[in-house]
Motif scaffolding. Structure first.
Motif, mmCIF file in Angstrom:
data_model
loop_
_atom_site.group_PDB
_atom_site.id
_atom_site.type_symbol
_atom_site.label_atom_id
_atom_site.label_comp_id
_atom_site.label_asym_id
_atom_site.label_seq_id
_atom_site.Cartn_x
_atom_site.Cartn_y
_atom_site.Cartn_z
ATOM 1 N N ASN A 42 0.822 -1.215 0.000
ATOM 2 C CA ASN A 42 0.000 0.000 0.000
ATOM 3 C C ASN A 42 0.856 1.265 0.000
ATOM 4 O O ASN A 42 0.582 2.223 -0.719
ATOM 5 N N ALA A 212 -12.590 7.348 -6.295
ATOM 6 C CA ALA A 212 -11.738 6.139 -6.337
ATOM 7 C C ALA A 212 -10.895 6.049 -5.074
ATOM 8 O O ALA A 212 -9.678 5.940 -5.137
ATOM 9 N N ARG A 213 -11.562 6.135 -3.933
ATOM 10 C CA ARG A 213 -10.827 6.046 -2.673
ATOM 11 C C ARG A 213 -10.310 4.626 -2.451
ATOM 12 O O ARG A 213 -10.921 3.649 -2.871
ATOM 13 N N ILE A 215 -7.380 3.622 -3.607
ATOM 14 C CA ILE A 215 -6.363 3.297 -4.604
ATOM 15 C C ILE A 215 -5.316 4.409 -4.608
ATOM 16 O O ILE A 215 -5.587 5.524 -4.146
ATOM 17 N N PRO A 216 -4.119 4.143 -5.117
ATOM 18 C CA PRO A 216 -3.069 5.184 -5.151
ATOM 19 C C PRO A 216 -3.414 6.267 -6.169
ATOM 20 O O PRO A 216 -3.044 6.199 -7.348
ATOM 21 N N THR A 217 -4.144 7.293 -5.716
ATOM 22 C CA THR A 217 -4.710 8.320 -6.594
ATOM 23 C C THR A 217 -3.643 9.067 -7.390
ATOM 24 O O THR A 217 -3.784 9.263 -8.608
ATOM 25 N N LEU A 220 -1.971 6.789 -10.080
ATOM 26 C CA LEU A 220 -2.895 6.500 -11.181
ATOM 27 C C LEU A 220 -3.126 7.743 -12.038
ATOM 28 O O LEU A 220 -3.191 7.662 -13.268
#
Length: 593
Positions: A42, A212-213, A215-217, A220
């Motif tokens: 993460n 899109a919480r 995930i590595p915003t 991405l």
């Protein structure tokens, strides 16, 4: 082997552990390994883009931020106290580096050459601080200083990245005010291509952030923006891109030792070390409190010092504790500091696999992400609390914030800290006493008659009695001693704290002044600290042991009673008018009664 053993003995003698990770390894299990592995995966997807962003903030090549993240994540846990803290570049230290190099007039190439020397100096400051166990100094720095510094840093981040977003090539500057002026002067040279890609980045990032919480915003967003750029190339639109990272050519950095440069960098190095200590201690304490752990901030400081030393030789930048990555590590369920080592190792692997693809990311896109990060640093809720709580807190915030806009940031944080200390000393230096007299029934009343002075006065000292309060205390006491009716003064020191040499000399002057005015001087309620000060300073010899009455745990008031008897014996006044001068606290009056 002998050197390692002696180093271990030295660390233990100062309360530090030479290898705290050893205990973790001995008790490691498969369940802990799974938790650490999940957390590492993460964190690494946040670590990679953040490392690049912080290097961009500092005005350095993006690979220096990634190198720093990897090295600090791997080496920090070997000496760390916290199992959650993630070391690497941070916003605060990156802005401090930017301000430092701009103030010194260094180009990016010169900053890269100077960085190893700066990091070695930061490392030595932090290692020496850990050995001397000075981490308690952080409690004397007001939160308003930190909030003011971070807010000013956010403004500097934003204005410095706006020129990249707009494609401007304007002179660099070391302060927000000068940077803003240069930006406004060059605004006419805005390149629409850079502004376009910045708008596309923003259009991609904001929906991802909202919907899109988990995930590595940031990562991405940069990947999607790179794909858009590839698709736009057939249209003939060109963008300024980041340089690819060749991990296989990871250079070893050797510091250049020049006395003139050491002189230039010693102040900034101390500022970076101090800021890293403040940042890391607050993060580690907060996470430890949530997890029910205990953290040794001096041990953590040693960890950061060593990580900075490794970063100095590994082409990295300044190391501190990262709030966002540490919080993610905590939320992801990291069981031990090995999660940080795994995250750093994964970062190295990713760097070798995709480092060359960094060249597909437009500079304006990464700058846009950095500006978004800059806006998130402006904590309006904390600023509102500081503004509404006390005038002194708001004054400290304004001194730091406005100083950070007009001056280099290392100067601004020093200005804020000095303002905080001056205002604290000003408040602490005002002893507050009121007159409490006996009425006809023998009860204490809050106010006495101004025209009638007591023959015996009991002066109750409450709080700090140190250099800053000595002049005011001396003035109040001299007026009392010099009154014609005054025959004896009992100085009650049960709740007095932090007496220093200035206070000792002040009391000595009072004893001598009282004698000249035929006024007896006695001390009651003296606890152990007061006793030691009187013995060491020579006050006891000046006062006389027979006039010094120690505090008794079993009977708190017996020392004042005995001092009163002694005063009556000296003066021959068996039925004297007696007044108590005390701080305005109900419990003190009740106790004296």
């Amino acid at each position: 082997m002998h050197i390692i053993r002696r180093t271990g003995q030295l660390l233990r003698s100062t309360g530090l552990h030479p290898f705290p990770l050893g205990k973790t390894i001995r008790n490691y299990s498969w369940a802990k390994a799974k938790a650490d592995g999940k957390s590492a995966i993460n964190v690494v997807f946040l670590d990679f883009p953040q490392g690049m962003a912080y290097a961009l903030i500092a005005g350095l090549p993006v690979q220096m931020g990634v190198f720093c993240s990897a090295l600090a994540s791997i080496t920090g846990p070997f000496l760390a106290s916290s199992r959650f803290i993630m070391l690497g570049p941070t916003n605060a230290t990156a802005v401090m580096l930017l301000s430092t190099f701009l103030t010194l007039g260094y180009s990016q190439a010169q900053a890269v050459v100077a960085m190893p020397l700066l990091l070695i100096m930061v490392s030595l400051f932090m290692i020496c601080g850990a050995l001397l166990r000075i981490s308690a100094i952080t409690q004397f720095v007001s939160r308003a200083v930190i909030v003011g510094y971070i807010t000013a840093a956010a403004f500097l981040i934003i204005v410095n990245q706006l020129k990249t977003v707009l494609g401007l090539h304007v002179p660099r500057a070391g302060t927000f005010a000068e940077s803003l002026w240069n930006l406004l002067k060059g605004i006419g040279g805005t390149q629409w291509e850079s502004a376009l890609i910045a708008g596309i980045t923003l259009a991609i990032y904001l929906p991802l952030k909202k919907f899109a919480r988990g995930i590595p915003t940031v990562a991405l967003c940069l990947v999607l923006t790179a794909l858009v750029v590839v698709l736009m190339r057939p249209l003939g639109i060109e963008f300024e891109m980041l340089s690819p990272i060749n991990a296989a050519a990871w250079p070893l950095s050797i510091p250049s030792l020049h006395w003139a440069e050491i002189n230039q960098l010693v102040g900034p190095a101390l500022a970076v070390a101090f800021l890293s200590l403040l940042e890391s201690s607050s993060i580690s304490k907060a996470l430890a409190a949530q997890a029910g752990d205990r953290v040794d901030v001096n041990q953590q400081m040693m960890s950061i010092g060593v990580a900075n030393m490794v970063s100095a030789f590994g082409s990295g930048m300044a190391v501190s504790g990262s709030l966002t990555r540490s919080a993610l590590n905590f939320r992801s369920g990291a069981a031990t500091p090995i999660a940080s080592i795994l995250s750093g190792t994964l970062l190295v692997i990713i760097l070798f696999l995709v480092g060359g693809l960094i060249g597909y990311i437009p500079k304006a896109s990464l700058a846009t992400v950095v500006i978004i990060v800059g806006f998130t640093l402006i904590n309006r809720a904390e600023i509102s609390v500081i503004a509404r709580t006390t005038k002194s807190d708001f004054a400290v915030f304004l001194a730091t914030f406005l100083g950070g806009l007009a001056l280099p940031l290392d100067t601004a944080i020093a200005l804020g800290a000095i303002t905080s200390i001056v205002l604290f000393v000003r408040k602490a230096a005002r002893p507050n006493m009121k007159e409490i007299t006996f009425d006809d029934r023998g009860n204490l009343t809050p106010e006495g008659l101004e025209e009638k002075r007591p023959e015996i006065a009991i002066v109750h000292v409450e709080g700090d009695l140190f250099f800053a309060s000595s002049d005011l205390f001396l003035e109040q006491m001299r007026r009392m001693v010099s009154h014609a009716n005054q025959r004896a003064i009992i100085l009650r020191l049960r709740n007095a704290r932090h007496l220093d040499a200035t206070a000792a000399l002040t009391i000595m002057d009072l004893i001598r002044f009282a004698r000249k005015n035929n006024c007896a001087f006695l001390v009651s309620g003296a606890h152990e600290e007061i006793d030691k000060i009187f013995q060491r300073s020579g006050l006891m010899a000046e006062l006389g042991e027979e006039n010094f009455f120690r505090y008794s745990e079993g009977n708190p008031n017996v020392s004042t009673r005995d001092a009163l008897k002694r005063a009556q014996q000296i003066t021959g006044l068996t039925s004297a008018d007696i007044t108590i001068f005390a701080a305005e606290k109900k419990e003190d009056a009740e106790e004296n009664h």
